[in-house]
Design a protein around this motif. Structure first.
Motif, PDB file in Angstrom:
ATOM      1  N   UNK A   1       0.920  -1.256  -0.060  1.00  0.00           N
ATOM      2  CA  UNK A   1       0.005  -0.118   0.147  1.00  0.00           C
ATOM      3  C   UNK A   1       0.858   1.102  -0.057  1.00  0.00           C
ATOM      4  N   UNK A   2       0.163   2.245  -0.755  1.00  0.00           N
ATOM      5  CA  UNK A   2       0.904   3.333  -0.681  1.00  0.00           C
ATOM      6  C   UNK A   2       1.375   4.229   0.920  1.00  0.00           C
ATOM      7  N   UNK A  12      -1.872  -6.922  14.854  1.00  0.00           N
ATOM      8  CA  UNK A  12      -0.792  -7.625  15.755  1.00  0.00           C
ATOM      9  C   UNK A  12       0.620  -7.268  14.657  1.00  0.00           C
ATOM     10  N   UNK A  13       0.514  -7.281  13.241  1.00  0.00           N
ATOM     11  CA  UNK A  13       1.715  -7.024  12.365  1.00  0.00           C
ATOM     12  C   UNK A  13       1.944  -5.662  12.552  1.00  0.00           C
ATOM     13  N   UNK A  61       5.680  -4.379  13.936  1.00  0.00           N
ATOM     14  CA  UNK A  61       6.618  -3.576  13.121  1.00  0.00           C
ATOM     15  C   UNK A  61       6.964  -2.077  13.487  1.00  0.00           C
ATOM     16  N   UNK A  62       6.341  -1.952  14.911  1.00  0.00           N
ATOM     17  CA  UNK A  62       6.430  -0.452  15.530  1.00  0.00           C
ATOM     18  C   UNK A  62       7.193  -0.780  16.774  1.00  0.00           C
ATOM     19  N   UNK A  63       6.917   0.285  17.598  1.00  0.00           N
ATOM     20  CA  UNK A  63       7.456   0.264  18.838  1.00  0.00           C
ATOM     21  C   UNK A  63       6.172  -0.038  19.659  1.00  0.00           C
ATOM     22  N   UNK A 122       5.537  -2.520   5.901  1.00  0.00           N
ATOM     23  CA  UNK A 122       4.366  -1.999   5.794  1.00  0.00           C
ATOM     24  C   UNK A 122       3.392  -3.442   6.319  1.00  0.00           C
ATOM     25  N   UNK A 123       2.258  -3.366   6.518  1.00  0.00           N
ATOM     26  CA  UNK A 123       1.141  -4.258   6.936  1.00  0.00           C
ATOM     27  C   UNK A 123       1.242  -5.436   6.234  1.00  0.00           C
ATOM     28  N   UNK A 124       1.041  -5.117   4.790  1.00  0.00           N
ATOM     29  CA  UNK A 124       0.800  -6.248   3.914  1.00  0.00           C
ATOM     30  C   UNK A 124       2.045  -7.243   3.728  1.00  0.00           C
ATOM     31  N   UNK A 125       3.165  -6.851   3.365  1.00  0.00           N
ATOM     32  CA  UNK A 125       4.311  -7.490   3.337  1.00  0.00           C
ATOM     33  C   UNK A 125       4.732  -8.070   4.641  1.00  0.00           C
TER      34      UNK A 125
END
Length: 253
Positions: free
Chosen positions: A5-6, A144-145, A149-151, A173-176
């Motif tokens: 996603x962009x 959850x993803x 991927x963040x803090x 990004x959430x998709x990958x």
């Protein structure tokens, strides 16, 4: 696997803070009363919400019962052997559209559709219910993803523990991130159940509910993204069309 996603889905929304100084002493009593009033209104609102949800659940149960005869319901009570163990994300996005019949699936839900956090349940499905299929299912915009991927250091320790076992790059990004996580779960399951895999008794698949059509196969479609460690879309289509769900790389082409 399609373009990500962009927008950056891995970042949390900006926090909103109310500006202004502390209330003056003369206003404190009034402010307290206002807070109590607001708190009561919130409690009433939550009570109404719970009532609505429980009513919806019971209504859905009644509708489901009306669609089946007593024999079917007795079959569920006898706990017939399911045909697949399915690990989904706890979010509704990870479960919608799952079909195959109530008695056909042994469904396990957790944060990030993980093997590690529900290992006992998964093992029960594979080794005691003897399901020939183990499937891990993720979905668009998995919370959850995004968190993994963040803090997430400010979250409760129990939540941190579950997110720690989602091994994806920070900032992805959430998709990958979801697709990588699916592959990790499939790989871990193949290693854990290597005896069943090598004996040709267990197929391990990964799937992704694509509500944003990121993978360009149709909005909302459940896309098979991994078959026993195979992640190439062309090979997945080939294996799916020929029904070779028990094919593993070590078996050759």
């Amino acid at each position: 696997m399609g373009q990500p996603p962009a927008r950056d889905l891995s970042q949390p929304s900006p926090e909103v803070r109310a500006p202004g100084a502390k209330p003056r002493a003369a206003h404190r009593a009034k402010s307290k009363k206002t807070k109590m009033a607001h708190g009561g209104a919130k409690t009433m609102g939550e009570a109404a919400q719970v009532k609505d949800v429980v009513s919806s659940i019971l209504k859905a149960n009644s509708v489901a019962i009306s669609k089946h005869n007593p024999g079917y319901l007795a079959k569920l009570g006898d706990r017939v052997m399911p045909k697949a163990t399915v690990v989904t994300c706890s979010s509704p996005g990870g479960q919608l559209g799952m079909s195959g019949g109530d008695a056909d699936l042994f469904v396990i839900s957790n944060m990030g559709n993980q093997l590690a956090t529900s290992e006992g349940s998964v093992e029960y499905g594979v080794r005691h219910l003897h399901t020939p299929l183990l499937m891990f299912v993720s979905h668009t915009g998995c919370g959850a993803i995004k968190a993994a991927a963040g803090d997430y250091s400010n979250m409760e320790p129990s939540i941190q523990k579950e997110l720690d076992s989602i091994e994806i790059p920070k900032g992805i990004d959430a998709t990958n991130g979801a697709l990588i996580n699916i592959n990790n779960q499939v790989e871990g399951a193949i290693l854990k159940f290597s005896g069943e895999v090598e004996a040709g008794k267990l197929a391990v698949l990964g799937g992704y509910y694509d509500y944003n059509n990121d993978l360009k196969q149709g909005r909302g479609r459940l896309v098979i993204t991994n078959i026993n460690g195979e992640t190439d879309p062309a090979r997945i289509r080939e294996l799916s069309s020929s029904g070779r769900y028990f094919h593993y790389g070590f078996m050759g082409r």
